[in-house]
Design a protein around this motif. Structure first.
Motif, PDB file in Angstrom:
ATOM      1  N   TRP A 103       0.858  -1.184   0.000  1.00 34.13           N
ATOM      2  CA  TRP A 103       0.000   0.000   0.000  1.00 34.13           C
ATOM      3  C   TRP A 103       0.891   1.229   0.000  1.00 34.13           C
ATOM      4  O   TRP A 103       1.884   1.268   0.758  1.00 34.13           O
ATOM      5  CB  TRP A 103      -0.903   0.025   1.236  1.00 34.13           C
ATOM      6  N   VAL A 121       4.311  -4.885   1.339  1.00 33.32           N
ATOM      7  CA  VAL A 121       3.967  -5.824   2.409  1.00 33.32           C
ATOM      8  C   VAL A 121       4.445  -7.231   2.055  1.00 33.32           C
ATOM      9  O   VAL A 121       4.968  -7.960   2.893  1.00 33.32           O
ATOM     10  CB  VAL A 121       2.442  -5.799   2.677  1.00 33.32           C
ATOM     11  N   PRO A 162       4.653 -13.528  12.789  1.00 33.14           N
ATOM     12  CA  PRO A 162       4.113 -12.586  13.779  1.00 33.14           C
ATOM     13  C   PRO A 162       3.119 -11.609  13.159  1.00 33.14           C
ATOM     14  O   PRO A 162       3.010 -11.524  11.934  1.00 33.14           O
ATOM     15  CB  PRO A 162       5.358 -11.857  14.295  1.00 33.14           C
ATOM     16  N   SER A 163       2.405 -10.893  14.021  1.00 38.50           N
ATOM     17  CA  SER A 163       1.424  -9.909  13.540  1.00 38.50           C
ATOM     18  C   SER A 163       2.090  -8.916  12.606  1.00 38.50           C
ATOM     19  O   SER A 163       3.226  -8.510  12.833  1.00 38.50           O
ATOM     20  CB  SER A 163       0.843  -9.133  14.717  1.00 38.50           C
ATOM     21  N   GLY A 164       1.383  -8.547  11.577  1.00 37.72           N
ATOM     22  CA  GLY A 164       1.899  -7.536  10.645  1.00 37.72           C
ATOM     23  C   GLY A 164       2.829  -8.110   9.594  1.00 37.72           C
ATOM     24  O   GLY A 164       3.396  -7.363   8.791  1.00 37.72           O
ATOM     25  N   SER A 165       2.986  -9.437   9.555  1.00 37.00           N
ATOM     26  CA  SER A 165       3.947  -9.999   8.593  1.00 37.00           C
ATOM     27  C   SER A 165       3.336 -10.191   7.204  1.00 37.00           C
ATOM     28  O   SER A 165       4.057 -10.486   6.259  1.00 37.00           O
ATOM     29  CB  SER A 165       4.546 -11.310   9.126  1.00 37.00           C
ATOM     30  N   GLY A 166       2.030 -10.076   7.082  1.00 36.70           N
ATOM     31  CA  GLY A 166       1.418 -10.134   5.745  1.00 36.70           C
ATOM     32  C   GLY A 166       0.547 -11.358   5.504  1.00 36.70           C
ATOM     33  O   GLY A 166       0.114 -11.600   4.373  1.00 36.70           O
ATOM     34  N   LYS A 167       0.235 -12.106   6.552  1.00 36.73           N
ATOM     35  CA  LYS A 167      -0.556 -13.343   6.384  1.00 36.73           C
ATOM     36  C   LYS A 167      -1.962 -13.041   5.840  1.00 36.73           C
ATOM     37  O   LYS A 167      -2.413 -13.679   4.899  1.00 36.73           O
ATOM     38  CB  LYS A 167      -0.680 -14.097   7.728  1.00 36.73           C
ATOM     39  N   SER A 168      -2.635 -12.055   6.460  1.00 34.45           N
ATOM     40  CA  SER A 168      -3.999 -11.724   6.005  1.00 34.45           C
ATOM     41  C   SER A 168      -3.969 -11.198   4.579  1.00 34.45           C
ATOM     42  O   SER A 168      -4.911 -11.430   3.812  1.00 34.45           O
ATOM     43  CB  SER A 168      -4.627 -10.655   6.883  1.00 34.45           C
ATOM     44  N   THR A 169      -2.913 -10.489   4.237  1.00 31.24           N
ATOM     45  CA  THR A 169      -2.809  -9.966   2.867  1.00 31.24           C
ATOM     46  C   THR A 169      -2.760 -11.130   1.885  1.00 31.24           C
ATOM     47  O   THR A 169      -3.429 -11.092   0.839  1.00 31.24           O
ATOM     48  CB  THR A 169      -1.559  -9.057   2.744  1.00 31.24           C
ATOM     49  N   ARG A 195      -6.257 -12.497   1.624  1.00 40.96           N
ATOM     50  CA  ARG A 195      -7.145 -11.607   0.866  1.00 40.96           C
ATOM     51  C   ARG A 195      -6.848 -11.666  -0.635  1.00 40.96           C
ATOM     52  O   ARG A 195      -7.744 -11.550  -1.459  1.00 40.96           O
ATOM     53  CB  ARG A 195      -7.040 -10.183   1.396  1.00 40.96           C
ATOM     54  N   LYS A 242       5.196  -6.208  14.450  1.00 41.67           N
ATOM     55  CA  LYS A 242       5.082  -4.849  13.938  1.00 41.67           C
ATOM     56  C   LYS A 242       3.921  -4.069  14.531  1.00 41.67           C
ATOM     57  O   LYS A 242       4.051  -2.912  14.884  1.00 41.67           O
ATOM     58  CB  LYS A 242       4.862  -4.918  12.425  1.00 41.67           C
ATOM     59  N   ASP A 243       2.769  -4.755  14.613  1.00 39.43           N
ATOM     60  CA  ASP A 243       1.542  -4.005  14.915  1.00 39.43           C
ATOM     61  C   ASP A 243       1.115  -4.092  16.378  1.00 39.43           C
ATOM     62  O   ASP A 243      -0.038  -3.875  16.716  1.00 39.43           O
ATOM     63  CB  ASP A 243       0.396  -4.496  14.009  1.00 39.43           C
TER      64      ASP A 243
END
Ligand code: ADP
Length: 260
Positions: A17, A22, A41-48, A51, A258-259
C-alpha cells in the motif's frame, strides 16, 4: 486444469500500500490435497495473502494462479471465479437465516435445484462436522462451538451433480481464542473437511497445536518474505532462527512484531 496443475501458484508476487511493500516477490505452490500453514508474527502479511487468494485484492506485480487460472480481476468481477471457500475466525453466519439457509446459501442461488436436494446436501455437510437435526434452528440458538461447526459445513457445501472443481479452503485463525480441547476438535475438523472436500487448505494461525495438528507443510512469513519452509516434522525440529523464535515465543531473535 490437469491433475498435476497446482491448486495455487504464486510467482514473484509483490503487494503493498502506498510506498510500503507488504509482500516482496513471494513464490508459492500448493498441490491438490495439501494442507499448508502460513505462520508469522502480527503484521507480517498473512492476512494480505489470504485476501489475495480470496480475490479481495490483486497483486501489484507478479502472478497469482488458482486452479491454473490467472487472477487478473477481483473475484466479484470474474465470470467463472475459482472455487475458494473461507472459514473465518468468527463463524460469520447470517443471524436472520436458518442453519439450512446459511449452509445452503450458494446452492439456493441456483433456482434449478430442488429444495429437497439442497436440504440433503446441507445435512450431508452438517453430519460431516458432527451436527444433526439443527437445520431449522437459527444461529443465535446454537452454542459458539456449534456455530463454528456450521461455518465449516458452509465451506463444504457443493452441488454434487455440477461441481467438478476441487475447492481451496482458506482457514483464517480457525482456533484463535478457543480452549485447548475445542482447539483439538477444530484441528481434526480441518483435516477431515479438507479430505471430505477433496481439495487443499491454507491455514493461517498463530497457535502451535493448530499448525502441528492440522497442516503438513509450514511457511514462515516475516518482513514480507518467506523466511523458512518445510514439512511439519522439519518445523518441529528446525534450528532455523525464525522457527525457533516463533516456537518459543522469544522476544530475542530476528523477528519483531510490527503491529503490537
Ligand atoms: P498479518 O495478517 O500477518 O497480521 P497483514 O497482512 O494484516 O498482517 O498486514 C501486513 C502489513 O500491511 C501490516 O503492516 C499492515 O499494517 C499493512 N496493511 C494491511 N492492510 C493495509 C491497508 N489497507 N493499507 C495500508 N497498510 C495495510
Amino acid at each position: 486444469m490437469t491433475k498435476t496443475t497446482p491448486i495455487v501458484e504464486i510467482k514473484n508476487l509483490t503487494m503493498g500500500w502506498g510506498n510500503t511493500s507488504v509482500l516482496k516477490e513471494i513464490n508459492l505452490k500448493v498441490n491438490q490435497g495439501e494442507r499448508v500453514a502460513i505462520v508469522g508474527p502480527s503484521g507480517s502479511g498473512k492476512s494480505t495473502i489470504l485476501r489475495l487468494l480470496a480475490g479481495l485484492l490483486l497483486p501489484r506485480e507478479g502472478t497469482l494462479k488458482i486452479f491454473g487460472q490467472d487472477q487478473n480481476y477481483l473475484r466479484l468481477d470474474q465470470d467463472d471465479p475459482p472455487d475458494v471457500r473461507i472459514v473465518f475466525q468468527n463463524p460469520a453466519l447470517l443471524g436472520s437465516l436458518t442453519v439450512e439457509e446459511n449452509v445452503g446459501f450458494i446452492l439456493n442461488k441456483n433456482i434449478s435445484l430442488k429444495k429437497e436436494y439442497i436440504r440433503e446436501r446441507v445435512n450431508a455437510c452438517l453430519r460431516e462436522v458432527g451436527l444433526y437435526d439443527i437445520s431449522d434452528k437459527f444461529p443465535g440458538e446454537l452454542s459458539g462451538g456449534m456455530q463454528k461447526r456450521v461455518s465449516f459445513a458452509r465451506a463444504l457445501i457443493n452441488d454434487e451433480q455440477e461441481n467438478t472443481k476441487v475447492p481451496l479452503i482458506l482457514y483464517d485463525e480457525p482456533t484463535a481464542g478457543l480452549d485447548p480441547i475445542a482447539c483439538t476438535r477444530i484441528e481434526d475438523l480441518i483435516v477431515k473437511t479438507t479430505n471430505f472436500a477433496g481439495g487443499s487448505s491454507i491455514i493461517v494461525s498463530h497457535v502451535l497445536s493448530t499448525i502441528e495438528r492440522s497442516s503438513e507443510r509450514v511457511i514462515m512469513l516475516y518482513g514480507g518474505k518467506f523466511q523458512w519452509e518445510g514439512t511439519i516434522e522439519e518445523f518441529k525440529q528446525s534450528d532455523n532462527s525464525y522457527v525457533k523464535q516463533f516456537r518459543a515465543g522469544n522476544l530475542q531473535g530476528p523477528m519483531q512484531p510490527k503491529d503490537i
